[in-house]
Write a protein that holds these residues in place. Structure first.
Motif, short mmCIF file in Angstrom:
data_model
loop_
_atom_site.label_atom_id
_atom_site.label_comp_id
_atom_site.label_asym_id
_atom_site.label_seq_id
_atom_site.Cartn_x
_atom_site.Cartn_y
_atom_site.Cartn_z
N GLN A 27 -18.24 37.89 -32.89
CA GLN A 27 -18.63 37.13 -31.71
C GLN A 27 -17.69 35.96 -31.47
O GLN A 27 -17.33 35.66 -30.33
N GLU A 28 -17.28 35.30 -32.54
CA GLU A 28 -16.34 34.18 -32.42
C GLU A 28 -15.00 34.66 -31.87
O GLU A 28 -14.38 33.99 -31.05
N LYS A 29 -14.53 35.82 -32.34
CA LYS A 29 -13.27 36.39 -31.83
C LYS A 29 -13.39 36.68 -30.34
O LYS A 29 -12.49 36.40 -29.57
N MET A 51 -7.62 41.53 -23.66
CA MET A 51 -8.76 41.44 -24.58
C MET A 51 -8.59 42.42 -25.74
O MET A 51 -8.83 42.09 -26.89
N SER A 52 -8.15 43.62 -25.42
CA SER A 52 -7.95 44.63 -26.46
C SER A 52 -6.91 44.16 -27.48
O SER A 52 -7.14 44.21 -28.68
N THR A 53 -5.79 43.67 -26.98
CA THR A 53 -4.72 43.19 -27.85
C THR A 53 -5.17 41.97 -28.65
O THR A 53 -4.95 41.88 -29.86
N CYS A 54 -5.84 41.05 -27.98
CA CYS A 54 -6.30 39.82 -28.63
C CYS A 54 -7.28 40.13 -29.77
O CYS A 54 -7.17 39.58 -30.86
N LEU A 55 -8.22 41.02 -29.51
CA LEU A 55 -9.21 41.35 -30.53
C LEU A 55 -8.59 42.08 -31.72
O LEU A 55 -9.01 41.90 -32.86
N LYS A 56 -7.59 42.90 -31.45
CA LYS A 56 -6.92 43.60 -32.55
C LYS A 56 -6.11 42.64 -33.39
O LYS A 56 -6.08 42.74 -34.61
N LYS A 57 -5.42 41.70 -32.75
CA LYS A 57 -4.59 40.73 -33.47
C LYS A 57 -5.42 39.83 -34.36
O LYS A 57 -5.06 39.54 -35.47
N SER A 58 -6.51 39.37 -33.83
CA SER A 58 -7.29 38.38 -34.56
C SER A 58 -8.21 39.01 -35.60
O SER A 58 -8.78 38.31 -36.41
N ALA A 59 -8.32 40.33 -35.59
CA ALA A 59 -9.17 40.99 -36.57
C ALA A 59 -8.49 41.02 -37.93
O ALA A 59 -7.38 41.54 -38.05
N PRO A 60 -9.10 40.45 -38.95
CA PRO A 60 -8.49 40.50 -40.27
C PRO A 60 -8.50 41.92 -40.83
O PRO A 60 -9.41 42.70 -40.53
N LEU A 61 -7.48 42.24 -41.58
CA LEU A 61 -7.41 43.56 -42.19
C LEU A 61 -8.46 43.69 -43.28
O LEU A 61 -8.69 42.76 -44.05
N THR A 62 -9.09 44.85 -43.34
CA THR A 62 -10.02 45.10 -44.43
C THR A 62 -9.20 45.41 -45.67
O THR A 62 -8.00 45.72 -45.59
N GLN A 63 -9.84 45.37 -46.81
CA GLN A 63 -9.15 45.67 -48.06
C GLN A 63 -8.58 47.08 -48.02
O GLN A 63 -7.48 47.33 -48.50
N GLN A 64 -9.33 48.00 -47.43
CA GLN A 64 -8.88 49.38 -47.34
C GLN A 64 -7.63 49.49 -46.46
O GLN A 64 -6.68 50.21 -46.80
N GLU A 65 -7.61 48.78 -45.35
CA GLU A 65 -6.43 48.80 -44.47
C GLU A 65 -5.23 48.17 -45.16
O GLU A 65 -4.10 48.64 -45.01
#
Length: 95
Positions: A27-29, A51-65
């Motif tokens: 929600q903060e993102k 919005m699509s690009t912004c949300l992808k950039k700001s999403a931290p990578l999971t350990q699996q990724e």
């Protein structure tokens, strides 16, 4: 039977708290990206793309990724043994 309910309740609360924290972060993102799009006065398809690009950039990578990315990099560099272990360790700490 009541003794079993207390640990199960505690376990359920732990899982719901984790889900809530992840939801709050998302929600903060959304708030941040939405504010940026509004500040840039973007509309329609431009806004959707931003919005699509912004949300992808700001999403931290999971350990699996992180593991997938670092493993692919190590394979590309043909690293083996201790060299690979050192690279993986360093790579996972950075990302």
């Amino acid at each position: 039977m009541k003794v079993l309910h207390i640990p199960l309740l505690a376990l359920a609360l732990m899982f719901s708290a984790q889900g809530f924290a992840a939801n709050t972060a998302q929600q903060e993102k959304m708030k941040t990206c939405n504010a940026d799009a509004t500040a840039k006065a973007l509309k329609g398809d431009e806004r959707k793309a931003f919005m699509s690009t912004c949300l992808k950039k700001s999403a931290p990578l999971t350990q699996q990724e992180k593991m997938k990315t670092c493993n692919a990099d190590a394979t590309t560099k043909a690293l083996k043994g201790d060299e690979r272990k050192a690279f993986m360790s360093d790579c996972l700490k950075k990302k």
